[in-house]
Design a protein around this motif. Structure first.
Motif, PDB file in Angstrom:
ATOM      1  N   HIS A   1       0.850  -1.197   0.000  1.00 39.65           N
ATOM      2  CA  HIS A   1       0.000   0.000   0.000  1.00 39.65           C
ATOM      3  C   HIS A   1       0.885   1.247   0.000  1.00 39.65           C
ATOM      4  N   LYS A   2       0.468   2.283  -0.706  1.00 38.88           N
ATOM      5  CA  LYS A   2       1.240   3.522  -0.716  1.00 38.88           C
ATOM      6  C   LYS A   2       1.337   4.079   0.707  1.00 38.88           C
ATOM      7  N   TRP A   3       2.544   4.501   1.080  1.00 39.00           N
ATOM      8  CA  TRP A   3       2.735   5.041   2.428  1.00 39.00           C
ATOM      9  C   TRP A   3       3.836   6.090   2.426  1.00 39.00           C
ATOM     10  N   GLU A   4       3.857   6.878   3.492  1.00 39.26           N
ATOM     11  CA  GLU A   4       4.818   7.967   3.603  1.00 39.26           C
ATOM     12  C   GLU A   4       5.402   7.998   5.003  1.00 39.26           C
ATOM     13  N   ASN A   5       6.692   8.207   5.071  1.00 35.28           N
ATOM     14  CA  ASN A   5       7.390   8.393   6.333  1.00 35.28           C
ATOM     15  C   ASN A   5       7.792   9.862   6.387  1.00 35.28           C
ATOM     16  N   TYR A   6       7.191  10.617   7.285  1.00 34.76           N
ATOM     17  CA  TYR A   6       7.573  12.027   7.388  1.00 34.76           C
ATOM     18  C   TYR A   6       8.495  12.210   8.577  1.00 34.76           C
ATOM     19  N   TYR A   7       9.549  12.961   8.353  1.00 37.40           N
ATOM     20  CA  TYR A   7      10.670  12.994   9.271  1.00 37.40           C
ATOM     21  C   TYR A   7      11.208  14.425   9.368  1.00 37.40           C
ATOM     22  N   PRO A   8      11.436  14.930  10.588  1.00 34.78           N
ATOM     23  CA  PRO A   8      11.983  16.289  10.712  1.00 34.78           C
ATOM     24  C   PRO A   8      13.507  16.297  10.649  1.00 34.78           C
ATOM     25  N   MET A   9      14.067  17.366  10.148  1.00 32.33           N
ATOM     26  CA  MET A   9      15.526  17.506  10.169  1.00 32.33           C
ATOM     27  C   MET A   9      15.999  17.668  11.619  1.00 32.33           C
TER      28      MET A   9
END
Length: 128
Positions: free
Chosen positions: A38-46
């Motif tokens: 399934h399409k997914w996203e990992n969002y991550y801060p600098m």
């Protein structure tokens, strides 16, 4: 919903529902990755401890280039999209440290992965 096939819905709302439903899963700061069809996203801060500019943070409070590249490779190799948050400072400029990290990531990514695709068979999830 009558529009469910024509709009993208993420799962960033509600308690305990992240990475479980929607047009794409939102798996924030995932550190134990597995291949997802399934399409997914990992969002991550600098930044390691916040999502916005903080003038009191020192260089040790930011992810290193190696940490960022590792998370990028892990995410993409497991069929995910990597969204890196790069917050501007108080007057809208990108900090030199952020620019340095982005340039280093681009140069390293080009050298190591030039023309290659990371696929299911190469999912490089690792324990942290």
């Amino acid at each position: 919903s009558p529009v469910k096939e024509s709009v993208v819905v993420n799962d960033r709302w509600g308690d305990g529902c992240k990475c479980t439903h929607g047009g794409y899963y939102t798996c924030r700061n995932t550190t134990h990755l597995t291949y997802q069809a399934h399409k997914w996203e990992n969002y991550y801060p600098m930044q390691k401890h916040c999502w916005g500019y903080n003038r009191l943070q020192g260089s040790e409070d930011y992810a290193s280039t190696q940490e960022l590249i590792s998370m990028l490779v892990q995410t993409v190799s497991c069929n995910g999209n990597f969204l890196l948050n790069v917050g501007p400072n108080h007057d809208g400029r990108i900090m030199p440290l952020f620019e340095e990290r982005l340039l280093e990531m681009g140069m390293t990514e080009h050298k190591i992965y030039n023309g290659q695709h990371l696929q299911k068979e190469t999912c490089v999830a690792q324990e942290h």
